[in-house]
Design a protein around this motif. Structure first.
Motif, mmCIF file in Angstrom:
data_model
loop_
_atom_site.group_PDB
_atom_site.id
_atom_site.type_symbol
_atom_site.label_atom_id
_atom_site.label_comp_id
_atom_site.label_asym_id
_atom_site.label_seq_id
_atom_site.Cartn_x
_atom_site.Cartn_y
_atom_site.Cartn_z
ATOM 1 N N ARG A 89 3.645 -15.040 0.685
ATOM 2 C CA ARG A 89 2.428 -15.469 -0.017
ATOM 3 C C ARG A 89 1.233 -14.581 0.354
ATOM 4 O O ARG A 89 0.418 -14.243 -0.497
ATOM 5 N N LEU A 90 1.142 -14.174 1.614
ATOM 6 C CA LEU A 90 0.071 -13.281 2.038
ATOM 7 C C LEU A 90 0.147 -11.943 1.293
ATOM 8 O O LEU A 90 -0.860 -11.433 0.806
ATOM 9 N N VAL A 91 1.346 -11.412 1.184
ATOM 10 C CA VAL A 91 1.542 -10.159 0.448
ATOM 11 C C VAL A 91 1.109 -10.333 -1.003
ATOM 12 O O VAL A 91 0.447 -9.465 -1.581
ATOM 13 N N MET A 92 1.467 -11.464 -1.593
ATOM 14 C CA MET A 92 1.113 -11.725 -2.991
ATOM 15 C C MET A 92 -0.399 -11.878 -3.170
ATOM 16 O O MET A 92 -0.990 -11.249 -4.046
ATOM 17 N N VAL A 93 -1.015 -12.694 -2.331
ATOM 18 C CA VAL A 93 -2.445 -12.985 -2.467
ATOM 19 C C VAL A 93 -3.275 -11.728 -2.219
ATOM 20 O O VAL A 93 -4.232 -11.455 -2.941
ATOM 21 N N GLN A 94 -2.892 -10.954 -1.232
ATOM 22 C CA GLN A 94 -3.654 -9.755 -0.881
ATOM 23 C C GLN A 94 -3.286 -8.554 -1.759
ATOM 24 O O GLN A 94 -3.928 -7.526 -1.678
ATOM 25 N N GLU A 95 -2.237 -8.725 -2.570
ATOM 26 C CA GLU A 95 -1.773 -7.652 -3.464
ATOM 27 C C GLU A 95 -1.598 -6.337 -2.704
ATOM 28 O O GLU A 95 -2.133 -5.294 -3.076
ATOM 29 N N LEU A 96 -0.814 -6.405 -1.615
ATOM 30 C CA LEU A 96 -0.584 -5.228 -0.792
ATOM 31 C C LEU A 96 0.142 -4.154 -1.600
ATOM 32 O O LEU A 96 1.075 -4.443 -2.351
ATOM 33 N N SER A 97 -0.275 -2.922 -1.400
ATOM 34 C CA SER A 97 0.357 -1.793 -2.086
ATOM 35 C C SER A 97 1.677 -1.451 -1.396
ATOM 36 O O SER A 97 1.948 -1.905 -0.277
ATOM 37 N N ASP A 98 2.470 -0.614 -2.039
ATOM 38 C CA ASP A 98 3.722 -0.175 -1.420
ATOM 39 C C ASP A 98 3.433 0.578 -0.113
ATOM 40 O O ASP A 98 4.188 0.459 0.852
ATOM 41 N N GLU A 99 2.355 1.336 -0.093
ATOM 42 C CA GLU A 99 1.983 2.050 1.135
ATOM 43 C C GLU A 99 1.667 1.064 2.255
ATOM 44 O O GLU A 99 2.120 1.229 3.387
ATOM 45 N N GLN A 100 0.906 0.027 1.941
ATOM 46 C CA GLN A 100 0.575 -0.988 2.942
ATOM 47 C C GLN A 100 1.827 -1.723 3.418
ATOM 48 O O GLN A 100 1.985 -1.986 4.607
ATOM 49 N N LEU A 101 2.714 -2.040 2.493
ATOM 50 C CA LEU A 101 3.964 -2.707 2.872
ATOM 51 C C LEU A 101 4.814 -1.803 3.749
ATOM 52 O O LEU A 101 5.483 -2.268 4.679
ATOM 53 N N GLY A 102 4.803 -0.517 3.464
ATOM 54 C CA GLY A 102 5.520 0.449 4.304
ATOM 55 C C GLY A 102 4.984 0.443 5.724
ATOM 56 O O GLY A 102 5.746 0.544 6.693
ATOM 57 N N LYS A 103 3.665 0.317 5.862
ATOM 58 C CA LYS A 103 3.064 0.251 7.195
ATOM 59 C C LYS A 103 3.471 -1.020 7.924
ATOM 60 O O LYS A 103 3.740 -1.003 9.127
ATOM 61 N N VAL A 104 3.518 -2.125 7.202
ATOM 62 C CA VAL A 104 3.963 -3.387 7.794
ATOM 63 C C VAL A 104 5.411 -3.254 8.259
ATOM 64 O O VAL A 104 5.760 -3.638 9.386
ATOM 65 N N GLU A 105 6.257 -2.714 7.396
ATOM 66 C CA GLU A 105 7.663 -2.518 7.760
ATOM 67 C C GLU A 105 7.775 -1.614 8.988
ATOM 68 O O GLU A 105 8.536 -1.898 9.914
ATOM 69 N N HIS A 106 7.010 -0.532 8.999
ATOM 70 C CA HIS A 106 7.028 0.402 10.129
ATOM 71 C C HIS A 106 6.608 -0.310 11.411
ATOM 72 O O HIS A 106 7.238 -0.150 12.468
ATOM 73 N N PHE A 107 5.544 -1.108 11.344
ATOM 74 C CA PHE A 107 5.071 -1.859 12.512
ATOM 75 C C PHE A 107 6.164 -2.773 13.046
ATOM 76 O O PHE A 107 6.424 -2.822 14.251
ATOM 77 N N ILE A 108 6.797 -3.518 12.147
ATOM 78 C CA ILE A 108 7.847 -4.453 12.573
ATOM 79 C C ILE A 108 8.988 -3.695 13.245
ATOM 80 O O ILE A 108 9.453 -4.076 14.325
ATOM 81 N N LYS A 109 9.438 -2.624 12.615
ATOM 82 C CA LYS A 109 10.564 -1.872 13.176
ATOM 83 C C LYS A 109 10.209 -1.234 14.526
ATOM 84 O O LYS A 109 11.000 -1.271 15.453
ATOM 85 N N ARG A 110 9.007 -0.669 14.607
ATOM 86 C CA ARG A 110 8.614 0.044 15.823
ATOM 87 C C ARG A 110 8.162 -0.909 16.930
ATOM 88 O O ARG A 110 8.665 -0.848 18.053
ATOM 89 N N ASP A 111 7.201 -1.776 16.624
ATOM 90 C CA ASP A 111 6.567 -2.576 17.672
ATOM 91 C C ASP A 111 7.262 -3.904 17.968
ATOM 92 O O ASP A 111 7.155 -4.418 19.071
ATOM 93 N N ILE A 112 7.948 -4.464 16.988
ATOM 94 C CA ILE A 112 8.616 -5.752 17.204
ATOM 95 C C ILE A 112 10.082 -5.533 17.573
ATOM 96 O O ILE A 112 10.591 -6.126 18.518
ATOM 97 N N LEU A 113 10.764 -4.677 16.797
ATOM 98 C CA LEU A 113 12.196 -4.467 17.022
ATOM 99 C C LEU A 113 12.493 -3.320 17.983
ATOM 100 O O LEU A 113 13.626 -3.160 18.419
ATOM 101 N N GLY A 114 11.470 -2.495 18.263
ATOM 102 C CA GLY A 114 11.658 -1.394 19.212
ATOM 103 C C GLY A 114 12.482 -0.234 18.693
ATOM 104 O O GLY A 114 13.006 0.554 19.476
ATOM 105 N N GLU A 115 12.582 -0.112 17.378
ATOM 106 C CA GLU A 115 13.347 1.005 16.815
ATOM 107 C C GLU A 115 12.543 2.294 16.930
ATOM 108 O O GLU A 115 11.348 2.315 16.675
#
Length: 126
Positions: A89-115
């Protein structure tokens, strides 16, 4: 021809699979598969879409995006994990761009999952 059916046919033909062979592998009739490919039938149930994806070595998410069916695993996840739904819902309401979503994905993989794989490195500047 529907995009879904057209895609199924292209995937099947790319693997040199016959209509009957593919239908048997998925557990549906060849006539039904033919109607799906020609856009004469609505996209099948999610279980059949998953079986088609598996049998045709395709990404099920791509097939689900081509039709109105929703992957039941996603529905279950959204029901069982309210925080996931909040994020969607946050992604929908804020209308995040593909670039912004890529940054979110990168953050999760790097900082949360340690990849640290090169697969997780963004090509856009942070």
């Amino acid at each position: 021809m529907s995009k879904f059916g057209e895609t199924i046919r292209q995937l099947r033909e790319a693997q040199n699979l016959g209509l009957r062979e593919t239908a048997t592998m998925v557990g549906i009739s060849p006539a039904y598969l033919s109607r799906i490919e020609r856009g004469k039938e609505h996209p099948p149930k999610p279980e059949v879409i998953k079986a088609l994806a598996k049998g045709l070595a395709a990404d099920p998410d791509v097939l689900f995006r081509l039709c109105p069916s929703t992957d039941p695993d996603v529905v279950t996840l959204l029901k069982e994990r309210p925080k996931v739904l909040e994020l969607v819902r946050l992604v929908m309401v804020q209308e995040l761009s593909d670039e912004q979503l890529g940054k979110v994905e990168h953050f999760i993989k790097r900082d949360i999952l340690g990849e640290t794989s090169s697969d997780t490195i963004l090509t856009v500047s942070e």
